[in-house]
Design a protein around this motif. Structure first.
Motif, PDB file in Angstrom:
ATOM      1  N   SER A 296       2.573   1.906  -3.405  1.00 50.43           N
ATOM      2  CA  SER A 296       1.482   2.278  -4.550  1.00 50.43           C
ATOM      3  C   SER A 296       1.559   3.768  -4.283  1.00 50.43           C
TER       4      SER A 296
ATOM      5  N   TYR B  81     -11.036  -2.765 -12.996  1.00 55.48           N
ATOM      6  CA  TYR B  81     -10.369  -3.336 -11.837  1.00 55.48           C
ATOM      7  C   TYR B  81     -10.032  -2.024 -10.816  1.00 55.48           C
TER       8      TYR B  81
ATOM      9  N   ALA C 272      -0.302  -0.687  -7.467  1.00 57.30           N
ATOM     10  CA  ALA C 272       0.322  -2.019  -6.482  1.00 57.30           C
ATOM     11  C   ALA C 272       1.076  -2.987  -7.499  1.00 57.30           C
ATOM     12  N   GLU C 273       1.200  -2.740  -8.749  1.00 54.20           N
ATOM     13  CA  GLU C 273       1.737  -3.829  -9.564  1.00 54.20           C
ATOM     14  C   GLU C 273       3.400  -3.391  -9.985  1.00 54.20           C
TER      15      GLU C 273
ATOM     16  N   LEU D 197      -6.090 -14.384  -2.608  1.00 56.68           N
ATOM     17  CA  LEU D 197      -6.394 -14.805  -4.206  1.00 56.68           C
ATOM     18  C   LEU D 197      -5.987 -15.990  -4.887  1.00 56.68           C
TER      19      LEU D 197
ATOM     20  N   ASN E 173       3.439 -13.040  -7.952  1.00 57.88           N
ATOM     21  CA  ASN E 173       2.611 -11.985  -7.919  1.00 57.88           C
ATOM     22  C   ASN E 173       2.308 -11.282  -6.574  1.00 57.88           C
TER      23      ASN E 173
ATOM     24  N   ASN F  81      -5.914   1.092  -7.802  1.00 57.20           N
ATOM     25  CA  ASN F  81      -5.020   0.619  -6.864  1.00 57.20           C
ATOM     26  C   ASN F  81      -4.060  -0.542  -7.410  1.00 57.20           C
ATOM     27  N   ILE F  82      -4.845  -1.500  -8.017  1.00 59.05           N
ATOM     28  CA  ILE F  82      -4.223  -2.842  -8.020  1.00 59.05           C
ATOM     29  C   ILE F  82      -3.197  -2.438  -9.143  1.00 59.05           C
ATOM     30  N   PHE F  83      -3.236  -1.493 -10.335  1.00 58.65           N
ATOM     31  CA  PHE F  83      -2.163  -1.001 -10.848  1.00 58.65           C
ATOM     32  C   PHE F  83      -1.085  -0.417 -10.371  1.00 58.65           C
TER      33      PHE F  83
ATOM     34  N   GLN G  91       0.060  -9.168  -5.531  1.00 64.11           N
ATOM     35  CA  GLN G  91      -1.185  -9.076  -5.019  1.00 64.11           C
ATOM     36  C   GLN G  91      -1.496 -10.293  -4.352  1.00 64.11           C
TER      37      GLN G  91
ATOM     38  N   SER H 191      -2.458 -10.841  -0.313  1.00 62.96           N
ATOM     39  CA  SER H 191      -3.758 -11.390   0.032  1.00 62.96           C
ATOM     40  C   SER H 191      -3.383 -12.445   1.187  1.00 62.96           C
TER      41      SER H 191
ATOM     42  N   LYS I 125       0.872  -1.205  -0.071  1.00 61.13           N
ATOM     43  CA  LYS I 125      -0.091   0.053   0.056  1.00 61.13           C
ATOM     44  C   LYS I 125       1.010   1.211   0.056  1.00 61.13           C
TER      45      LYS I 125
END
Ligand SMILES: Cc1ncc(COP(=O)(O)O)c(C=O)c1O
Length: 938
Positions: A314, A345, A352-353, A593, A627, A348-350, A629, A633, A311
Motif C-alpha cells: 500500500s 473508512y 491496500a485494495e 474480519l 478479500n 489505508n483500506i483502499f 483485508q 486480519s 502494508k
C-alpha cells in the motif's frame, strides 16, 4: 497448608479463596485492598483503635502479595522490599503513595510501556503519572516496543537472582524490537505456577539443578498444580528434570519459547530436548547470545507476513491498469457523490485494495509467498499439520472439507442440528447422510449434543450390514451454539475402535479460541489428534491395547453389540489412522474480519489420499478474488493469539464467571432470571464428575478441570444462557423489545424461554457491568409490574409463565428419510440420498405447497399420506434444518414449527406453506425403480 487467607475487606470480612475464579483476579483485588488500608492509615482517618486493625490488614495483605509477586517482574523484588521498609518504619503516607502508583501502573498496564521506579519517584502524583501515560499513548504505535517477561527457572541466592536480572537488562540494545523484564523462580512447581499465573511470560529459560517443590503454600496458587509425581520427578537427573519441565510447560502453553541451559554435553541434551526447546545453551550465562535468541523467538511469533506485505504494497506507488477502480481509492477520490465513503473508512483500506497477486503479494489459490508463510504460521499456532485460510466463512470451509472427503454414495454420519453448510455440502458431494439425534433439552427448547452411544450404535449397525467401508466421516459441532462441548478424545477413540480410518470433521465455528487455554484445548480436534497420534505410536499403548483386546474378546464382540456399547473401547494401534479436520470461524471468537475462517488439518493420510481432492474442493469454493483485508486480519489475528491468546481467553472466562457470580448473588435478579448451569444442559448420565454447576453461592467456584477432563459433555462457561421462564416473556421478545430496543444490547440466539449471551476476547469489565445494570433495571420493572397487577392480569401472566415453563412443545427427532430416498433401506440402515431429493425438487411440477396454519397439511397426514419435504427448512438462528429434502414430515415437527418464535425461517413461506413432493411423485418413485426415476428428473 499455609494459614494465609484472602485479606479482609473494609468490614473485616475475608472472602474464601474458592470465591476467586483465578489468582490474577485475586491479585488485583488484594492490591486494591492494601491500597485502601494504607490510605486509611496515611490520612489518619482511622480511630486509634482502628489503626492496629489496619496495620494488621496491611501486613496480612502484603504477606499474601509476597507470595504472588514472586511470579511477576513488576513490582520487582526490590520494589517489594521497599514497600516493606516503608511499612515497618511506619511511613504510612509514603506507603500509601507508592502503593497508589503501583496499583495505577498495574491497572493501566503502564508498567508494560515504561520503567516505573517506585522508590525513586516517590513524589510523583497521579497527575504526573497520567501525563506520562498520555504522552506514551500519543507516541506512534509503531515506535512503542511491546513488552513481555522472561522466566528463568533456577534455584538461586538473592544476589545471583539479581545478577541474572541485571545481566539481561544490560544486554538490551536500542535497536531491540521488544523489551522484557526477568522473573526468576526456584523450582519445578514455581515454574508451572508462573506460566499459568503470569500472562506476560513469553519465554522460559530452564536451567538445571532446581528442586521440585515450591516453598509457597498459597491455596489459590496450588490450584495450578495437580497430578505431578514428585518422587519420580525428583529422581531424575538435573537435565532430565529440566527436559520434563519443558514438556509440561509446552503442554500448558505451547506458544512459549523454551530454552534449556545444561551442564551436560550440549549435543546430548539437545538430543533429549529437541521436541520442545528452541535451543540448548551450555552452562555459563552468555547474556548477549541468550538475549538475541530470546528476541528472535518472540519475533518469529510477532511476524505477520501477509499483513506486512499488504502494508508494504500500500506504500508503493503503482499505476492500476487492471480491475478494481476502488484500488488506491481512485474511484472515490474522483467522485462527487461518495466522498463520505473515503472519509468513513480512511485511505489505508483502499491503498491496500488490489487484485494484484504480485508486487510482494500472493495468490490464495496457489500461495507461494507471504500467504503460504502466513498459513504455515497459523498451522503452528493452531497445532495442525496444514492450515488453509478462507474468506467466505466456515460455511465455505465446511463445504470444502465435505467435498474433499466424501464421494457420491459415501455414508456420512452427521449431527442433525449441525450448521446448514454441512447439509448443502452433502448435497454437492452426493454423500448419503445418516442423521444423528442430539439429546433434547425440552425444558429449554434446545438441543444438547449427540451421545457417544448413539454414534457407536450407528457404526455397529453399518458393521453388521457389511457397509462399514462406505462410512467415511463423522461430523459433529463442537462446541454447539449453546456451548455444549464434546469429550473429543473419547468420541474419537471409541469410534476408531470400530472403524480405524474414520475421518472426523469437527465444526469448531465457535471454538477457535479454545486452543489458547489448557482446559479447553484438550477438547479441540487438533490437540486431540496430536495426542492420539503420539499415543498410538507408543509401546506403552501397544501393551495396554493387547491387554484390552484379550479381555474384550472374552465378551464375544462378534455376536454381542452390548460388548461394544458398554465397554470403553480402544482402537487397534496397528490399524488406526488419525484423520481429523476442524473448521473455525476465526472471526466469531478471535480477531479477524467477518468471514475470516480457517480449515485445520491433522490427517495422517492427507498427503497420500486427500491433497488432490482437497485442492479441487478448495478451488471449487474459493473466490478468485479473495478479500485481502480478511486474509491480513487472519494473519495478524494469529500473531495476537500466539502472543496474548492465553491472557485474553483467561480474562474472557474470568469475566463470564464474574457475570454468573453477579447474577447469582443478587436477590432481585434471582427472582426473575437464572443462568443455566451444567446440570440443566448436560443430563447426569453424561456427567460422571457429578459437578452440577461451576459456581455455587455457598461454596464458590468448582474445579472446572475435573469435569473437563472426564465428563462426556461440559458447558463452555463463556456462553451464558439466561432462563426467562419465570418472566412470562419469550426469548425473541426479550431480545428485541427489551435488550435491543431499550438498551441497545445485541444478542444472537434465543429459544422459547432463553436468551444466549456470549462473551468474547473483546468483552470488557464495563460491558459486563452494563449488562448486569440492564438486567437489574428490567428485573425492577418486572417486579413493579408484578406487584401492581390486577387479579385478571395476574391470571394472564401465570398462564404465560405456565406456557414458557411447563407447556413446552417437545423437540422433534429427525423423523426419517422417505423410502423413496432411503438409500440404505435394503440393508436396514437409515442413510438417505439427500442430493436426489434436493435436485428432484428443482422441477416445480413435482412439488406442491401445504399450509401448516389452516390445517391442510394435517388433513393430508390424517388420511395416511406420508408427506415428504422437498426443501430445507431452516430457522435462523440457530441455523440448522428442522426439515431436509426427502424427509418425512411428522406431527412433532409441525407442533415444533408452530411454536417456533424466530422470525427468520429459511425455506418456509407462511403464506404458501411447506414445500413438499406431490403424492404422485412419491408413489411414482416407489412404484418404479427409484434411482432410474430420480436420475431421469435430475
Ligand atoms: C456451527 C456453525 N458452523 C458454521 C457456521 C458458519 O460460519 P460462518 O458464519 O463463518 O460462515 C455457523 C454460523 O453460525 C455455525 O454456527
Amino acid at each position: 497448608m499455609n494459614d494465609i487467607k484472602s485479606p479482609p475487606d473494609e468490614t473485616g470480612t475475608s472472602k474464601p479463596f474458592s470465591f476467586y475464579y483465578n489468582a490474577s483476579q485475586f491479585r488485583i483485588d488484594t492490591w486494591h485492598r492494601v491500597k485502601l488500608f494504607s490510605e486509611k492509615l496515611s490520612t489518619h482517618q482511622a480511630r486509634k483503635s482502628d489503626i492496629t486493625k489496619y496495620v494488621k490488614q496491611v501486613n496480612d495483605a502484603l504477606t499474601t502479595l509476597n507470595h504472588l509477586e514472586d511470579y511477576t517482574a513488576f513490582p520487582s523484588k526490590e520494589d517489594f522490599r521497599y514497600l516493606w521498609r516503608l511499612f515497618e518504619q511506619d511511613e504510612y503516607t509514603a506507603l500509601a503513595r507508592v502503593i497508589g502508583r503501583l496499583v495505577r501502573a498495574l491497572t493501566s498496564d503502564s508498567y508494560r510501556r515504561r520503567h516505573i521506579d517506585l522508590a525513586q519517584n516517590l513524589d510523583k502524583d497521579e497527575q504526573e503519572d497520567l501525563q506520562d501515560l498520555i504522552e506514551e499513548e500519543q507516541r506512534d504505535a509503531s515506535e512503542r516496543r511491546p513488552y513481555f517477561e522472561l522466566l528463568v527457572v533456577d534455584d538461586l541466592s538473592s544476589t545471583e537472582d539479581r545478577a541474572i536480572r541485571t545481566g539481561f537488562l544490560r544486554a538490551r540494545r536500542s535497536e531491540d524490537r521488544f523489551i522484557y523484564s526477568t522473573v526468576v523462580v526456584p523450582s519445578f512447581e514455581d515454574a508451572i505456577i508462573a506460566v499459568l499465573f503470569n500472562y506476560n511470560i513469553q519465554t522460559v529459560l530452564i536451567r538445571y539443578g532446581f528442586p521440585f517443590r515450591s516453598k509457597h503454600d498459597l491455596e489459590i496458587l496450588k490450584r495450578y498444580l495437580s497430578g505431578f509425581d514428585e518422587e519420580m520427578i525428583e529422581a531424575q537427573s538435573d537435565t532430565d528434570r529440566s527436559v520434563m519441565l519443558g514438556a509440561v510447560l509446552h503442554q500448558l502453553r505451547p506458544e512459549l519459547d523454551l530454552y534449556l541451559v545444561t551442564d551436560v554435553g550440549v549435543e546430548e541434551a539437545a538430543d533429549r530436548s529437541a521436541e520442545h526447546f528452541r535451543r540448548v545453551f551450555y552452562r555459563e550465562m552468555d547474556f548477549v547470545e541468550q538475549h538475541l535468541s530470546i528476541l528472535r523467538g518472540v519475533n518469529e511469533r510477532y511476524q505477520s507476513p501477509f499483513f506486512t506485505a499488504l502494508k508494504e504494497y500500500s506504500r508503493q506507488p503503482t499505476g492500476v491498469f487492471h480491475a478494481m477502480p476502488i484500488s488506491r481509492g481512485k474511484s472515490i477520490i474522483k467522485s462527487h457523490w461518495i466522498q463520505d465513503m473515503g472519509q468513513f473508512y480512511g485511505m489505508n483500506i483502499f491503498l491496500a485494495e488490489t487484485s494484484s497477486t504480485s508486487g510482494g503479494l500472493d495468490s490464495l489459490l496457489q500461495p507461494h509467498g507471504p500467504l503460504k508463510k502466513a498459513q504455515e504460521l497459523a498451522s503452528r499456532a493452531y497445532g495442525s499439520r496444514q492450515t488453509f485460510f478462507a474468506t467466505n466463512g466456515t460455511s465455505t470451509c465446511n463445504k470444502i472439507v465435505v467435498q474433499a472427503l466424501a464421494r457420491p454414495g459415501d455414508i456420512v454420519l452427521v449431527d442433525r442440528d449441525c450448521h446448514k453448510s454441512h447439509h448443502y455440502g452433502m448435497v454437492l458431494a452426493g454423500a448419503h447422510v445418516d442423521y444423528l439425534d442430539s439429546y433434547p433439552l425440552h425444558d429449554f427448547s434446545m438441543y444438547g449434543a449427540v451421545p457417544l452411544k448413539e454414534i457407536k450404535h450407528k457404526l455397529l449397525a453399518y458393521k453388521r450390514a457389511g457397509k462399514l467401508d462406505r462410512v467415511k466421516m463423522l461430523l459433529l459441532t463442537n462446541c454447539t451454539f449453546d456451548g455444549i462441548v464434546y469429550n473429543v478424545e473419547r468420541v474419537m477413540e471409541e469410534c476408531l475402535a470400530i472403524k480405524p480410518d474414520l475421518v472426523f470433521l469437527w465444526d469448531e465455528a465457535w471454538f477457535g479460541f479454545a486452543r489458547f487455554t489448557p482446559t479447553y484445548r484438550q477438547r479441540t480436534g487438533m490437540d486431540t489428534a496430536r495426542r492420539l497420534r503420539r499415543r498410538y505410536a507408543s509401546a506403552e499403548y501397544k501393551a495396554r491395547y493387547a491387554k484390552f483386546k484379550a479381555e474384550f474378546d472374552k465378551l464375544e464382540p462378534d455376536k454381542n453389540d452390548d460388548a461394544w456399547l458398554n465397554t470403553r473401547l480402544m482402537p487397534d494401534c496397528e490399524k488406526v489412522r488419525v484423520r481429523v479436520y476442524a473448521t473455525q470461524s476465526t472471526h466469531k471468537t478471535l480477531t479477524a474480519l467477518r468471514q475470516g475462517s480457517m480449515i485445520h488439518v491433522y490427517d495422517q493420510d492427507f498427503r497420500q489420499k486427500v491433497e488432490e481432492p482437497f485442492m479441487e474442493a478448495y478451488m471449487t469454493h474459493t473466490s478468485t478474488s479473495p478479500n485481502y483485508q480478511i486474509l491480513a486480519s487472519l494473519d495478524v489475528g494469529r500473531r495476537q493469539v500466539e502472543l496474548e491468546g492465553f491472557e485474553l481467553v483467561q480474562k474472557q472466562i474470568e469475566l463470564a464467571m464474574a457475570l454468573r457470580e453477579e447474577l447469582i448473588s443478587n436477590d432481585l435478579l434471582q427472582r426473575h432470571f437464572r443462568f443455566l448451569v451444567a446440570k440443566d444442559m448436560v443430563p447426569a448420565e453424561y456427567r460422571p464428575s457429578g459437578i452440577e454447576r461451576y459456581f455455587d453461592p455457598e461454596r464458590g467456584w468448582m474445579d472446572l478441570d475435573e469435569a473437563w477432563a472426564n465428563d462426556d459433555f461440559v458447558v463452555d462457561p463463556t456462553r451464558l444462557t439466561l432462563y426467562l421462564g419465570k418472566t412470562g416473556i419469550d426469548g425473541d421478545t426479550f431480545k428485541n423489545k427489551y435488550l435491543m430496543d431499550k438498551f441497545g444490547i445485541q444478542i444472537n440466539k434465543t429459544s422459547r424461554n432463553t436468551v444466549l449471551f456470549m462473551t468474547n476476547i473483546g468483552t470488557t469489565r464495563s460491558s459486563v457491568a452494563y449488562l448486569i445494570g440492564v438486567l437489574r433495571k428490567i428485573a425492577n420493572e418486572f417486579q413493579w409490574k408484578l406487584e401492581e397487577m390486577s387479579p385478571a392480569e395476574r391470571r394472564i401472566h401465570e398462564k404465560k409463565v405456565q406456557s414458557y415453563t411447563v407447556d413446552l412443545p417437545p423437540l422433534p427427532d429427525f423423523s426419517r428419510f422417505h423410502a423413496a430416498f432411503a438409500s440404505g433401506k435394503d440393508s436396514g440402515t437409515p442413510e438417505g440420498d439427500l442430493r436426489a431429493a434436493f435436485f428432484l425438487a428443482y422441477d416445480d411440477a413435482v412439488c406442491e405447497y401445504l399450509r401448516i396454519d389452516d390445517g391442510s397439511i394435517d388433513k393430508e397426514m390424517a388420511r395416511g399420506r406420508e408427506v415428504v419435504s422437498s426443501s430445507f427448512v431452516i430457522p435462523y438462528p440457530p441455523g440448522f434444518p428442522i426439515l431436509v429434502p426427502g424427509q418425512v414430515i411428522s406431527n412433532e415437527i409441525l407442533t415444533f414449527m408452530r411454536a417456533l418464535d424466530v422470525k427468520e425461517i429459511h425455506g418456509y413461506r407462511p403464506e404458501l406453506g411447506l414445500r413438499v413432493f406431490t403424492e404422485e411423485t412419491i408413489s411414482g418413485l416407489i412404484g418404479e425403480p427409484r434411482v432410474k426415476k430420480v436420475a431421469a428428473v435430475s
